[in-house]
Design a protein around this motif. Structure first.
Motif, PDB file in Angstrom:
ATOM      1  N   ALA A   2       0.794  -1.172   0.034  1.00 20.86           N
ATOM      2  CA  ALA A   2      -0.147  -0.246  -0.025  1.00 20.86           C
ATOM      3  C   ALA A   2       0.781   1.222  -0.022  1.00 20.86           C
ATOM      4  N   CYS A   3       2.009   1.355   0.904  1.00 18.21           N
ATOM      5  CA  CYS A   3       2.649   2.487   0.960  1.00 18.21           C
ATOM      6  C   CYS A   3       4.142   2.478   0.586  1.00 18.21           C
ATOM      7  N   GLY A   4       4.469   1.214   0.100  1.00 16.80           N
ATOM      8  CA  GLY A   4       5.827   1.090  -0.191  1.00 16.80           C
ATOM      9  C   GLY A   4       6.231   1.676  -1.632  1.00 16.80           C
ATOM     10  N   ALA A  45       6.979  -0.083 -10.961  1.00 20.01           N
ATOM     11  CA  ALA A  45       5.749   0.952 -11.707  1.00 20.01           C
ATOM     12  C   ALA A  45       4.488   0.163 -11.697  1.00 20.01           C
ATOM     13  N   GLN A  46       3.472   0.887 -10.915  1.00 19.66           N
ATOM     14  CA  GLN A  46       2.167   0.464 -11.135  1.00 19.66           C
ATOM     15  C   GLN A  46       1.754  -0.910 -10.575  1.00 19.66           C
ATOM     16  N   ALA A  59       0.848   2.631  -3.845  1.00 18.49           N
ATOM     17  CA  ALA A  59       1.658   3.911  -3.962  1.00 18.49           C
ATOM     18  C   ALA A  59       0.993   5.169  -3.115  1.00 18.49           C
ATOM     19  N   LEU A  60       0.465   4.795  -1.982  1.00 22.96           N
ATOM     20  CA  LEU A  60      -0.055   5.928  -0.821  1.00 22.96           C
ATOM     21  C   LEU A  60       0.999   6.667  -0.457  1.00 22.96           C
ATOM     22  N   ALA A  61       1.012   7.918  -0.135  1.00 19.83           N
ATOM     23  CA  ALA A  61       2.050   8.747   0.313  1.00 19.83           C
ATOM     24  C   ALA A  61       1.361   9.497   1.449  1.00 19.83           C
ATOM     25  N   PRO A  62       1.111   9.112   2.323  1.00 20.72           N
ATOM     26  CA  PRO A  62       0.341   9.687   3.314  1.00 20.72           C
ATOM     27  C   PRO A  62       1.279  10.741   4.154  1.00 20.72           C
ATOM     28  N   THR A  66      -5.798   6.907  -6.479  1.00 15.27           N
ATOM     29  CA  THR A  66      -6.873   6.496  -7.732  1.00 15.27           C
ATOM     30  C   THR A  66      -6.638   5.181  -7.786  1.00 15.27           C
ATOM     31  N   PRO A  67      -7.651   4.353  -7.360  1.00 12.25           N
ATOM     32  CA  PRO A  67      -7.496   2.988  -7.459  1.00 12.25           C
ATOM     33  C   PRO A  67      -7.181   2.400  -8.836  1.00 12.25           C
TER      34      PRO A  67
END
Length: 253
Positions: A114-116, A121-122, A126-129, A144-145
């Motif tokens: 999720a956040c790594g 690519a893709q 790719a979350l960046a909280p 964007t799912p």
């Protein structure tokens, strides 16, 4: 007695390198338990979920279990819907928060689904909280799912929503200084986002008790309508090395 169900968690859905992503596996287990425990369930992860290994889901009248051989991996019981999700953050503020994401360097699990940000690519969410300006103890990130094998415009699977609701909660604290793992989660999906639909994930830090951290998270669409929400408990690693313990103790979700 209801029949057991065999499943595996593919290796790409990792949190730490060698175990399943907490939100993803919780969403998978919740879906299996829904016919037995109801639509709103609490998933408690008692051990890291092994990847590409046979797991057994066993339904029960009060709770269902997931095991790996003789090891208890998770329990699923009836839960209560989150009552106080963090307020929405507009997309522009979420983009500004994501620019402050600290996980590009020193991430405890850089290949997290999720956040790594050390994945190809893709591959992954790719979350960046990052911290929301002027809102204490709160992080946000755009999301964007991706299609994940389905056409744009179709709803994404609930386990991806659980995944997106999971990791921002960890970044509402300081995982660089004190890594934690998800140990308990309750999520309610009001409407699954569609593949290609811009969304915002928000998470708010709650109380800390010993090794336990409580967080709330929410998913909003671009018009700031609530799509899903979650409450979760994260447990600090015993140390910052290889020893991982998910046990949330007596905390309740």
């Amino acid at each position: 007695m209801a029949e057991r169900h065999e499943l595996r968690i593919p290796a790409r859905y990792n949190g730490p390198p060698d175990s399943g992503h907490g939100g993803y596996v919780s969403g998978r287990f919740a879906a299996l338990a829904a016919p037995h425990q109801g639509a709103t369930v609490t998933v408690t992860l008692t051990e890291p979920t092994p990847l590409d290994e046979p797991l057994t889901f066993t339904p029960g009248p009060r709770r269902s279990t997931v095991t790996h051989g003789t090891r208890l991996i998770a329990t699923v019981a009836p839960g209560h819907a989150p009552v106080d999700p963090p307020p929405s953050v507009d997309p522009a503020a979420a983009r500004a928060a994501a620019a402050r994401f600290e996980g590009h360097a020193g991430h405890p699990f850089p290949t997290c689904f999720a956040c790594g940000h050390s994945r190809t690519a893709q591959d992954g969410l790719a979350l960046a909280p990052g911290p929301v300006d002027g809102v204490p103890d709160t992080v946000a990130t755009p999301w964007t799912p991706a299609a994940e094998g389905i056409a744009d415009g179709f709803p994404v699977p609930d386990e991806l929503v659980w995944s997106a609701l999971d990791c921002p909660g960890g970044w509402a604290d300081d995982p660089l200084a004190r890594p934690r793992l998800l140990s308990r989660m309750t999520a309610v999906v009001r409407r699954a986002p569609r593949a290609g639909e811009p969304c915002v994930v928000v998470a708010r830090r709650g109380a800390v008790s010993g090794r336990l951290l409580r967080v709330d998270s929410a998913l909003y669409d671009a018009t700031e309508q609530l799509l899903a929400s979650a409450t979760a408990t994260w447990t600090a690693l015993v140390d910052s090395g290889t020893h991982v313990s998910n046990s949330p103790g007596k905390d309740t979700a």
